[in-house]
Structure formats: C-alpha cells, structure tokens
Design a protein around this motif. Structure first.
Motif, mmCIF file in Angstrom:
data_model
loop_
_atom_site.group_PDB
_atom_site.id
_atom_site.type_symbol
_atom_site.label_atom_id
_atom_site.label_comp_id
_atom_site.label_asym_id
_atom_site.label_seq_id
_atom_site.Cartn_x
_atom_site.Cartn_y
_atom_site.Cartn_z
ATOM 1 N N TRP A 104 44.760 40.895 -7.957
ATOM 2 C CA TRP A 104 43.629 40.551 -7.003
ATOM 3 C C TRP A 104 43.980 39.427 -6.131
ATOM 4 C CZ3 TRP A 104 41.877 35.139 -7.306
ATOM 5 C CH2 TRP A 104 42.602 34.634 -8.177
ATOM 6 N N ARG A 105 45.094 38.725 -6.431
ATOM 7 C CA ARG A 105 45.607 37.647 -5.366
ATOM 8 C C ARG A 105 45.969 37.933 -4.010
ATOM 9 N NH1 ARG A 105 45.272 32.811 -5.760
ATOM 10 N NH2 ARG A 105 44.918 31.405 -7.644
ATOM 11 N N ASP A 106 46.308 39.244 -4.230
ATOM 12 C CA ASP A 106 46.750 40.131 -2.589
ATOM 13 C C ASP A 106 45.510 39.990 -2.070
ATOM 14 O OD1 ASP A 106 49.336 40.565 -4.127
ATOM 15 O OD2 ASP A 106 49.087 42.479 -4.288
ATOM 16 N N GLY A 107 44.475 39.962 -2.445
ATOM 17 C CA GLY A 107 43.157 40.246 -1.562
ATOM 18 C C GLY A 107 42.033 39.133 -1.568
ATOM 19 N N VAL A 108 42.639 37.981 -1.585
ATOM 20 C CA VAL A 108 41.735 36.769 -1.464
ATOM 21 C C VAL A 108 42.310 35.746 -0.539
ATOM 22 C CG1 VAL A 108 40.642 37.009 -3.473
ATOM 23 C CG2 VAL A 108 42.462 35.255 -3.384
ATOM 24 N N GLY A 109 41.694 35.108 0.135
ATOM 25 C CA GLY A 109 42.036 33.982 1.124
ATOM 26 C C GLY A 109 42.655 34.311 2.311
ATOM 27 N N PRO A 110 43.057 33.516 3.158
ATOM 28 C CA PRO A 110 43.490 33.905 4.673
ATOM 29 C C PRO A 110 44.817 34.902 4.580
ATOM 30 C CG PRO A 110 43.926 31.652 4.346
ATOM 31 C CD PRO A 110 43.099 31.968 2.979
ATOM 32 N N ASP A 111 45.737 34.489 3.656
ATOM 33 C CA ASP A 111 46.827 35.531 3.910
ATOM 34 C C ASP A 111 46.963 36.621 2.685
ATOM 35 O OD1 ASP A 111 47.924 33.503 5.765
ATOM 36 O OD2 ASP A 111 48.230 32.196 3.957
ATOM 37 N N VAL A 124 49.819 52.168 3.111
ATOM 38 C CA VAL A 124 49.806 50.823 2.952
ATOM 39 C C VAL A 124 48.381 50.338 2.736
ATOM 40 C CG1 VAL A 124 50.139 48.619 4.148
ATOM 41 C CG2 VAL A 124 51.988 50.433 4.312
ATOM 42 N N ASP A 125 48.289 49.421 1.827
ATOM 43 C CA ASP A 125 47.032 49.026 1.543
ATOM 44 C C ASP A 125 46.882 47.548 2.169
ATOM 45 O OD1 ASP A 125 44.927 47.483 0.515
ATOM 46 O OD2 ASP A 125 44.394 48.917 -1.143
ATOM 47 N N PRO A 126 46.249 47.324 2.985
ATOM 48 C CA PRO A 126 46.213 45.997 3.839
ATOM 49 C C PRO A 126 45.884 44.743 3.078
ATOM 50 C CG PRO A 126 44.654 47.369 4.760
ATOM 51 C CD PRO A 126 45.195 48.280 3.858
ATOM 52 N N ASN A 127 45.027 45.164 1.898
ATOM 53 C CA ASN A 127 44.216 44.132 1.332
ATOM 54 C C ASN A 127 43.185 43.375 2.028
ATOM 55 O OD1 ASN A 127 44.752 44.404 -1.819
ATOM 56 N ND2 ASN A 127 46.936 43.981 -1.223
ATOM 57 N N THR A 128 42.615 43.941 3.245
ATOM 58 C CA THR A 128 41.691 43.047 3.833
ATOM 59 C C THR A 128 40.585 43.351 3.312
ATOM 60 O OG1 THR A 128 41.663 45.316 5.305
ATOM 61 C CG2 THR A 128 42.743 43.055 6.214
ATOM 62 N N PHE A 129 40.254 44.129 2.312
ATOM 63 C CA PHE A 129 38.999 44.484 1.339
ATOM 64 C C PHE A 129 39.462 43.887 0.290
ATOM 65 C CE2 PHE A 129 35.893 46.492 -1.238
ATOM 66 C CZ PHE A 129 34.696 46.245 -0.547
ATOM 67 N N GLY A 130 39.192 42.553 -0.137
ATOM 68 C CA GLY A 130 39.564 42.115 -1.668
ATOM 69 C C GLY A 130 38.033 41.627 -2.324
ATOM 70 N N THR A 131 38.333 40.746 -3.179
ATOM 71 C CA THR A 131 37.298 40.224 -4.024
ATOM 72 C C THR A 131 36.067 39.813 -3.461
ATOM 73 O OG1 THR A 131 38.794 39.759 -5.659
ATOM 74 C CG2 THR A 131 36.723 38.733 -6.251
ATOM 75 N N ASN A 181 37.385 29.401 0.032
ATOM 76 C CA ASN A 181 37.256 30.794 0.505
ATOM 77 C C ASN A 181 35.907 31.172 1.102
ATOM 78 O OD1 ASN A 181 39.884 31.292 0.376
ATOM 79 N ND2 ASN A 181 39.890 32.446 -1.449
ATOM 80 N N GLY A 182 34.903 29.908 1.009
ATOM 81 C CA GLY A 182 33.543 30.259 1.569
ATOM 82 C C GLY A 182 32.501 30.679 0.598
ATOM 83 N N HIS A 183 32.922 30.476 -0.949
ATOM 84 C CA HIS A 183 31.697 31.090 -1.873
ATOM 85 C C HIS A 183 31.763 30.143 -3.072
ATOM 86 C CE1 HIS A 183 32.076 34.891 0.412
ATOM 87 N NE2 HIS A 183 33.342 34.571 0.453
ATOM 88 N N PRO A 184 31.182 28.830 -2.755
ATOM 89 C CA PRO A 184 31.141 27.986 -3.974
ATOM 90 C C PRO A 184 30.166 28.452 -5.055
ATOM 91 C CG PRO A 184 29.906 27.293 -1.939
ATOM 92 C CD PRO A 184 30.536 28.660 -1.654
ATOM 93 N N ALA A 185 29.172 29.371 -4.840
ATOM 94 C CA ALA A 185 28.292 29.767 -5.918
ATOM 95 C C ALA A 185 28.944 30.738 -6.856
ATOM 96 C CB ALA A 185 27.037 30.281 -5.471
#
Ligand code: AHR
Length: 522
Positions: A104-111, A124-131, A181-185
């Motif tokens: 899951w860490r591959d698909g969160v945050g800016p990198d 190749v999975d770009p992981n641009t669609f993550g959690t 990452n923009g999701h406090p709730a």
C-alpha cells in the motif's frame, strides 16, 4: 417444481396469457405468498470488484488529472455517472491475485513507486491510483470500501499500518500522514478480506498453513475506529470440495475470548464451460453455446448448498456470511487483446447469466449476504467497457440497474413449475423467478425466460394482494449473442413492459431469452 416458502403475504396474483401472445408453449403458473417474509436480500450481493488487471482500473476508472477525458481528480466522470445509477454497494480492491503482491505504501503520498504487476501481464503499475484515489472513487459513486489484505507477500504489521492509515480517528503518526495527504477524517472500511485464493495464487497454502495466518491477521488487523468496525472475511473455497471450508469454519468455532474473529467466508466460482483455460467465445456463438454456459452457471446453487451445509455444522445460527466475492462468466479473451488482461465481450447471454446468479444469491439470502461480480470495468463479465474516451454499458450493467429495487428487499416465496426447454444435449428450466417486497413497499418480481426461441406466458396467482397492473422493464435482444459496442451502444437496452389485470389476473408475456423486472401496482 421450485418451491419457496418464506412468507405469507396473503397475496394472490394471477397472470394469464395475453390476448396477443403467440407462444407455442404452455403458460407457467406462479404463486406468490407474501405472508411469510423471508430473509433480507442484502444490497451487498450487488457488489463489484475492481482489480489492478488490464484496464480494470487504469483506463477504465483512472485516467489521471491531466487527461483530456473528462474526469474529477483523475477519475473518469462517465464511468462514475454510470456506476452511481446502479447503486454499487461496495467495490472490492485492489485484487484478486494482485492483492497478494500489493504494497500500500507504493500508492500513497507524492512519490509513487512504479512496480511490475507480476500477477497480470508483467506490465508496469504506476501506482497513481492508490488508497486515497480508491477512497475518492468509491465516495464519488456513493459506495463502500472492501479491501483485500496482502497476506501472501506482506506482513501482519504492514496490514496493520494500512488499516491504521485508512481508519485511525486519533492523532497517530499514520493518521497525520493521511492528513498530510489531504484526508484528515478517517475513512470507513466496512469490509476487509484476509487474503485472496490462498490455496492458489495467494500462496498455494494448505488449509493448516492458511488457518495459522488467518488467526494472526484476524486477531491483529482491523479498524482503528471503534465507531466504524470492519467485517473480516476469510478466504474460502473455490470448488465444491469442502476440505478448506471445514478447516476455516473449525478455526472460527475454536475462537475464544478476544483471540480473533471473522464474520465472512469467501467463495469464488466462475462460470467456465468445458474446462480450463476458458475458451468459449464471448461473441458470435450459437444457441448451443448459450445453453451450455447457462447450464454451467446453474451449478452455483448446488455449490452454495454444499458449502453452506459445512458452515451450518459449525455455525447453525448463520453468524458467518458466505461472501461470493468473485463470480461471473469467464470466457475466451477478445481476439487480439492481451490475454493477461482478461478482456471479453458481454452479450444477452451474460444478462441472463447475471440474473440467474443474482436469483440464486437472493434465494440463499440467509447465508449469502455479499457477492462481487468479476469485474466492474473492462475485465471479465464487466458492467462497462471503455476504449480511450469511449464508454459503453453492457447487458450485465442493465440487469444490475433493473435489480436495484431488490437491494435490501425482503424475499417472498414464489412457487412455480419451471418446465424445461431442450437445446441439443442440454435441458434447462424455461423460467427462473424471484419475488420480494422492496424497501419502497412494493412487490417486485424478476422473471427470466431462458428459452431463446419461445416467448413465455406467465400465469401467476398471488393471494391477498390487490394487483391491478404490473409495470417494469424487460431486457431482450435480437439474438442470444447480441451485444452493445461503441458504435451500437443501444442494441441491448431495457424496454418498458406491462401486464394488465384481466378477469382477476395480471397478464405478462416474456420475450425469448429475456430478463424482466416488474412491480405490482395495487
Ligand atoms: O478475477 C480474476 C482473477 O480470478 C482474480 O484475480 C483471482 O482471485 C481469480 O483467480
């Protein structure tokens, strides 16, 4: 004779052959008894499945913020609008076999980390669609989360961290990372699968190996938000062999104190005619192939009966739900497509097949409380096909839309002699029907005429309910292999149908190879 006795609604409904009917076959009588309401048809039996596989996610759901395809935060607007209309209750993600190599860490945050998707085609999975994108997507379509944990190549700690990232409602390090990452709730994760097909692509485990893993994951991984608990779903069987079911249910029975718990057992069953690999074409087939595939799909009923009987042995109160979280037709790949992308067309046969399976789940509603068709977009028996900016809705989509009134409806017994029709070496029932009382208070009927040659006159009786008419929609097509494509998107679309009261009876005539959903009007 198919007999369903769950409710005594005291309704009497009689549907006679219409004056204009030309069917050569005799009418079928239905008797509806709504006085003994049965189990609730959980809306989660209409769940979907979106795996990182071919264009199931990339291209089908996610196009990226900079795409010329209209999107909201990277998620395509046309697909969202279509899915909203079928009221998708939950979306299983990120797999499937892919889940057991997903980190899951591959698909969160800016990198984001690019990875090879070793489960499906080594692309190749770009992981641009993550959690966070998945949560945005299910929020946009008004659905709920069903995540599959990686127990094959992950760890209990990694799974704990993922669940904490998603669900923590207190200021922990992972909650703060999510907020950054923009999701406090906190997100709600109502469903969590503990592995996927661990007897095969999920690690080729023995029942003993799996139940050892299950105990640890079921004990230590779950929601971090006490207000929003997670239903934990164990890997279940993929055939009619009951060894695996027995081992997992025995493990459930042996739980004690706060050792561990789980509330669901998965079942995977695809309609694959004539053995593996799937080779039945999804287009240009005849009525014999239609009959073969439908005959195969009807094995879902006895399969559920057999596996449920083992569950009953350990869990007579049916606390553990049977979750059919992969089902549908698995056919030959579309010629010219990457076979690892599992692309196939979708025809009127798929529509009939979908209705037959949904009816089976509804009849087993006391145990089957969740199901996920494989898969939602562009993969296997999809709702939606896309190609760049183009999108088309499949016959299966239309069945799911017609069945919306059955979400959380109460099953009502319906009795009928289905009769038979024969095609070559295959004999099938002519009719498959369910009845339910919807949340809107109406009596709803779903009537599937399997016979591809003859219209079916329904002659039904329902005591104690004053029906003056039946109105709804029928999904019919010129041929059993009729389909919708980008150039002809409306070849298979629902048409209005109605039945009128005649001499105390409602009259309905069902077109050949059709799915009809009507409500009775008092
Ligand atoms: O739906 C395609 C695949 O079928 C899934 O990834 C796997 O769980 C099953 O074998």
């Amino acid at each position: 004779m198919r007999l369903f006795t769950s409710a005594a609604l005291g309704v009497s409904l009689l549907a006679l052959a219409s004056a204009s009917a030309t069917a050569a076959t005799p009418p079928i009588s239905l008797s509806i008894d709504a006085g003994k309401p049965g189990a609730t048809i959980d809306r989660h039996i209409f769940g979907q499945f979106a795996e990182h596989l071919g264009h199931g996610v990339y291209g089908g759901v996610w196009v990226g913020k900079d795409s010329s395809i209209p999107n909201t935060r990277g998620i395509r607007n046309d697909v969202v609008a279509a899915l909203k209309a079928i009221k998708v209750p939950d979306v299983r993600w990120p797999g499937g076999c892919y889940a057991d190599s997903y980190h899951w860490r591959d698909g969160v945050g800016p990198d984001r980390k690019t990875r090879v998707n070793t489960a499906w085609g080594n692309v190749v999975d770009p992981n641009t669609f993550g959690t966070d994108e998945y949560m945005d997507f299910i929020n946009q379509i008004g659905s709920e989360a069903y995540v599959s944990l990686n127990i094959g190549s992950g760890t209990v700690g990694e799974a704990q961290d993922w669940m904490e990232y998603m669900t923590a409602d207190q200021p922990t390090t992972l909650q703060q990372e999510r907020a950054k990452n923009g999701h406090p709730a906190p997100y709600n994760v109502p469903f969590m699968g503990i592995g996927n097909e661990s007897w095969d692509c999920g690690g080729l485990m023995t029942p003993d190996e799996y139940t050892a893993e299950l105990r640890r994951y079921a004990r230590f991984v779950g929601s971090y938000n006490p207000k929003e608990p997670t239903m934990k779903i164990a890997v279940g069987p993929g055939t009619d062999d009951t060894t695996w079911t027995d081992a997992v249910m025995k493990t459930w029975k042996e739980r004690r104190g706060w050792s561990f718990d789980f509330q669901g057992l998965s079942l995977h069953s695809y309609t694959v005619y004539d053995g593996w690999p799937p080779h039945m074409p999804s287009t240009d087939f005849d009525k014999t192939a239609y009959a073969h595939v439908l005959k195969e799909t009807l094995k879902m009923g006895p399969l559920i009966d057999k596996q449920s009987a083992v569950m009953d042995k350990y869990d007579p109160d049916k606390k553990v739900a049977l979750v059919v979280d992969e089902w549908g037709a698995w056919l030959a790949p579309t010629p010219g497509s990457n076979p690892a992308f599992l692309m196939q067309q979708n025809t009127q046969r798929d529509a009939v097949l979908a209705a037959l399976n949904l009816n089976i789940f509804a009849r087993h509603a006391d145990r089957v409380r969740m199901a996920n068709i494989a898969q939602m977009v562009n993969v296997l028996q999809a709702m939606i096909l896309t190609d760049g900016p183009k999108m088309v809705l499949t016959p299966t989509y239309h069945v799911f839309k017609m069945y919306v009134p059955f979400q959380d409806a109460t099953i009502i017994p319906v009795t009928y002699d289905a009769g038979t029709y024969t095609q070559g070496d295959t004999t099938l029932p002519r009719l498959d029907a369910i009845a339910a009382k919807g949340k809107d208070g109406k009596i709803w009927l779903s009537l599937t005429n399997l016979d591809p040659d003859q219209p079916l006159e329904v002659d039904a009786a329902a005591l104690g309910f004053k029906a003056s008419a039946a109105t709804g929609q029928t999904l019919t097509a010129p041929k059993v292999d009729s389909l919708n494509d980008f150039d002809h998107p409306d070849t298979v679309t629902p048409k209005p149908i109605s039945g009128k009261l005649k001499n105390g009876a409602i009259v309905l005539t069902l077109p050949p190879a059709s799915v009809t959903v009507v409500s009775l009007e008092p």
